[in-house]
Design a protein around this motif. Structure first.
Motif: not given
Length: 611
Positions: A587-597
Motif C-alpha cells: 500500500p506504500y507506493t504507486c506502481p512507479h514508486g511514488r509514495p501513496t501516503l
C-alpha cells in the motif's frame, strides 16, 4: 616479462567503411524509411506509396510520382557522397531540402538487398539498378512511369549483430508508424498511402491546409479545437496550432516542431510554448502543439546530429521570445473572441481563476526567456511537515522490488492502522488531491491518484493472470478518433486491453469503437482512460521498472483509469479507496514508486505546535 605485440594502423576495406557509414545514418528500419520518404518529397512528388513487411526487416518499399532519375543519375544514387542537393561546402549551411548528405542510398545498399527503378520522362521507359550488400549489379532498362520506386529487402541481413540489438518487431513497427505520422503533417499537398503487413494503416489524401492534415492524423474534433497562432518578424515566420487551456494534459498527444518543413526537436521552442500557457499549467499539464517555423537556412545548423533530428539556431533566445509572443497572442485573441469574455485580454485571463485553479500571476514576462520554476519553488523554511516517505533521490531509477522495499521500510504502519475499518472513520479531501485521515497515533495524508493506481495495478495483474475480469457492455458504443500511432498501440496490446475489460474494434478511418469497459469505469471516462493508457505506453514509461509487458500494460491501465487530481470524492468513495489500499500487497507506493501516503505522528504534530 612478456612484450605485447604492437598494433599497426590499417586502412579499412571499402565494405567495412560502408557498413560503418551505414551505422551513422541507419539506426533502425524507421530511419531507412525516413531517408527514402525524404528523397521522394524532395523529388516534388504529389503521391507517395509506402509498403512495409516484417517491421521493415523483410521489406520496405517507397514508390512516388516525382521527377525521377535518368540512367546516369540512377547509377550515381548508390555511390557514397553523391547528391544533387549540395555543390560546395558553403551549401552545407544553406540547406533547404529534406535530404542532402548523399549517404542514404549508399548506406541502405550496404546493409540490404536494394533495387531502384526510376524514370524522368513520360515515355513509359525507365532504368533499374540493384545492389546486394553494397555490391552493385549494374543498370538495365525497365518499363516504369515517371517517378521512382525503391525496394529494400532483408535489412541488416549481412550485419546480424546490428539486428540483434533492434527492439521487438512490434516496437520497430510502432516506430515506423509514429515517424510517418510526424512526417506527413507539413506536406498537405502530398497523398500518402501506408500499408503494413498487408493492412492499410494510413490513407491521407492531399488537402488544402496544415489544419486539415492535422485533422487527417489526429482527428477532426481534435483539430477543430486547436488555437491558430501566427507571427512574422525580420525574416522569420511561424504558424502554430495549440491546445485550448481547458484541454491541457499531463501527456499531450502531439508536440511537433517543423523547421522549414523538417521535423525537429528543440527545447527552446517547446519551452516557449509551455511558458505561454504558464497561467493555465496546473498539476504538470502540458499543451499539444504543432509549430511550423520558416527561417533563413543560413540562421540554422542542421549538421549537429547524424540523424538530422536536432538543429541549432544562431539565436536561441530570439526564437524563444518569437514563439512565446505568437502563442500568448493567439491565446488572448481566442479568449477575447468568446462570448463569455467581454473585457480586455489581460482582465479576461486574470478572471479565469475560478475556471482554471492553476492560474497564477507570476507568468514569464513576454519574450523573457527565464524559467519561472525558481519563482514557483517553495523556500526550504516553508516545506511541509509531511516529509516524503521515500528517503532516496527521486531522479535515480530503482527496480520495482527496491522501490517497494524502501517505501515499506521507511513508513511502516502499525497493524492496528492497517486493520482499521475505514468506512467508520471520517476522512477529509484536500484541494481535490489528497485525503486526510486520522489514525491511532497521528494522521495520514494519502495521494488519491497514487493510491488508486496501486489498487488498480494489483487488481489488473490479478485479472490478467486469472483471465477473469469484471466487464460491462455498453448500450451504445463509445466512438472517438485516434491517430495511426495510437491505433497501432491499441492493436499491439489488444489482448491486454481485452484483459482489462475493454472491447475495442476498428470503426473505419481514424475511428475506434468501444463496446465494453471495466465494470468500475463510467461511460464518460472511457475516452480519457484509453488515451491516458496510450500516451503512457508511447512515452515509454515503465519500460525500465517493468521488464514484463504484462506489468507495463497493467501500470498503463492503472495510470489511465485511476482517480485524477482535482476529482471530488464523497465520504463513501474515500473510505472505499482506503479500504482497498490497505488490502493491497504493497500500500506504500504507486506502481512507479511514488509514495501513496505520508504518516505524521502525534509527537511530530505536538512539536510543530510547540507543545
Amino acid at each position: 616479462m612478456m612484450k605485447t605485440k604492437k598494433n599497426t594502423i590499417k586502412v579499412l576495406s571499402s565494405s567495412v567503411i560502408e557498413k560503418i557509414a551505414a551505422g551513422e545514418v541507419i539506426e533502425r528500419p524507421a530511419s531507412v524509411l525516413k531517408e527514402l520518404v525524404e528523397n521522394s518529397i524532395d523529388a516534388s512528388s504529389t503521391k507517395i506509396e509506402i509498403t512495409v513487411e516484417g517491421a521493415g526487416f523483410s521489406l520496405i518499399r517507397v514508390s512516388d510520382n516525382g521527377l525521377g532519375m535518368s540512367s546516369t543519375d540512377l547509377e550515381k544514387c548508390v555511390v557514397r557522397h553523391a547528391t544533387s542537393k549540395i555543390n560546395s561546402a558553403d551549401d552545407l549551411f544553406m540547406i533547404s531540402t529534406m535530404g542532402f548528405r548523399g549517404e542514404a542510398m549508399a548506406s541502405v545498399a550496404a546493409v540490404s538487398r536494394l533495387n531502384v527503378v526510376s524514370s524522368d520522362n513520360d515515355s513509359g521507359l525507365g532504368y533499374a539498378i540493384s545492389s546486394e550488400g553494397g555490391v552493385v549489379k549494374g543498370i538495365e532498362p525497365q518499363q516504369h512511369l515517371r517517378g521512382t520506386k525503391v525496394t529494400v529487402r532483408d535489412l541488416f541481413y549481412n550485419v546480424p549483430a546490428r539486428k540483434k540489438f533492434m527492439k521487438t518487431q512490434r516496437a520497430e513497427q510502432l516506430a515506423i508508424v509514429r515517424m510517418l505520422e510526424q512526417m506527413v503533417i507539413p506536406f498537405p499537398g502530398i497523398h500518402f498511402t501506408v500499408t503494413v503487413d498487408g493492412k492499410k494503416v494510413m490513407e491521407i489524401p492531399e488537402c488544402g491546409s496544415p489544419r486539415e492534415r492535422i485533422a487527417a492524423v489526429g482527428g477532426t474534433k481534435f483539430a477543430q479545437n486547436l488555437i491558430e497562432c501566427s507571427e512574422e518578424n525580420d525574416g522569420v515566420s511561424a504558424l502554430l496550432y495549440v491546445s485550448t487551456p481547458e484541454t491541457l494534459q499531463k501527456r499531450p498527444r502531439f508536440q511537433s516542431l517543423y523547421v522549414n518543413l523538417r521535423r525537429i526537436d528543440n527545447d527552446s521552442v517547446t519551452f516557449a510554448v509551455r511558458e505561454a500557457f504558464s497561467r493555465f499549467l496546473g498539476h504538470g499539464n502540458r499543451p499539444s502543439f504543432f509549430c511550423f517555423l520558416d527561417i533563413d537556412p543560413g540562421c540554422i545548423d542542421v549538421n549537429v546530429h547524424p540523424t538530422k533530428q536536432q538543429i541549432k539556431f544562431d539565436e536561441d533566445r530570439r526564437i524563444f521570445g518569437f514563439i512565446y509572443r505568437a502563442v500568448k497572442s493567439g491565446i488572448e485573441k481566442m479568449l477575447i473572441s468568446k462570448d463569455d469574455f467581454r473585457e480586455s485580454a489581460k482582465t479576461d485571463i486574470e478572471n479565469l481563476s475560478d475556471t482554471y485553479p492553476a492560474l497564477h500571476s507570476n507568468a514569464g514576462e513576454e519574450g523573457g526567456g527565464k524559467d519561472t520554476g525558481a519563482q514557483r519553488e517553495k523556500p526550504k523554511e516553508e516545506e511541509s511537515a509531511f516529509q516524503t516517505i521515500l528517503p532516496f533521490p527521486a531522479s535515480k531509477r530503482y527496480s520495482e522490488k527496491e522501490l517497494d522495499h524502501k517505501a515499506e521500510s521507511s513508513v511502516q504502519l502499525d497493524n492496528d492502522d492497517k486493520d482499521v475499518l475505514w468506512n467508520l472513520i471520517p476522512c477529509y479531501q484536500i484541494h481535490g488531491m489528497f485525503i486526510l485521515a486520522p489514525i491511532k497515533n497521528g494522521i495520514l495524508l494519502i495521494d488519491q491518484h497514487a493510491a488508486h493506481e496501486r489498487v488498480l495495478f494489483e487488481q489488473a495483474l490479478k485479472d490478467l493472470h486469472s483471465g477473469r475480469t469484471a466487464s460491462q457492455q455498453l448500450l451504445f458504443p463509445v466512438l472517438f478518433e485516434v491517430s495511426p500511432t495510437e491505433k497501432a498501440i491499441i492493436e499491439s496490446g489488444k489482448e491486454y486491453f481485452s484483459g482489462f475489460g475493454f472491447e475495442i474494434a476498428d470503426f473505419g478511418g481514424n475511428t475506434i469503437s468501444v463496446s465494453a469497459i471495466p465494470a468500475f469505469l463510467k461511460d464518460g471516462q472511457v475516452e480519457n482512460t484509453i488515451r491516458e493508457m496510450i500516451r503512457y505506453l508511447l512515452d515509454g514509461r515503465g519500460s525500465d521498472a517493468f521488464g514484463e509487458p504484462t506489468k507495463r500494460f497493467a501500470a498503463a491501465f492503472a495510470c489511465g483509469a485511476a482517480i485524477k487530481s482535482g476529482q471530488k470524492l464523497s465520504q463513501e468513495e474515500m473510505n472505499a479507496l482506503l479500504n482497498s489500499l490497505f488490502s493491497a500487497k504493497n500500500p506504500y507506493t504507486c506502481p512507479h514508486g511514488r509514495p501513496t501516503l505520508v504518516r505524521m505522528s502525534l509527537d511530530e504534530l505536538t512539536r510543530r505546535f510547540l507543545r
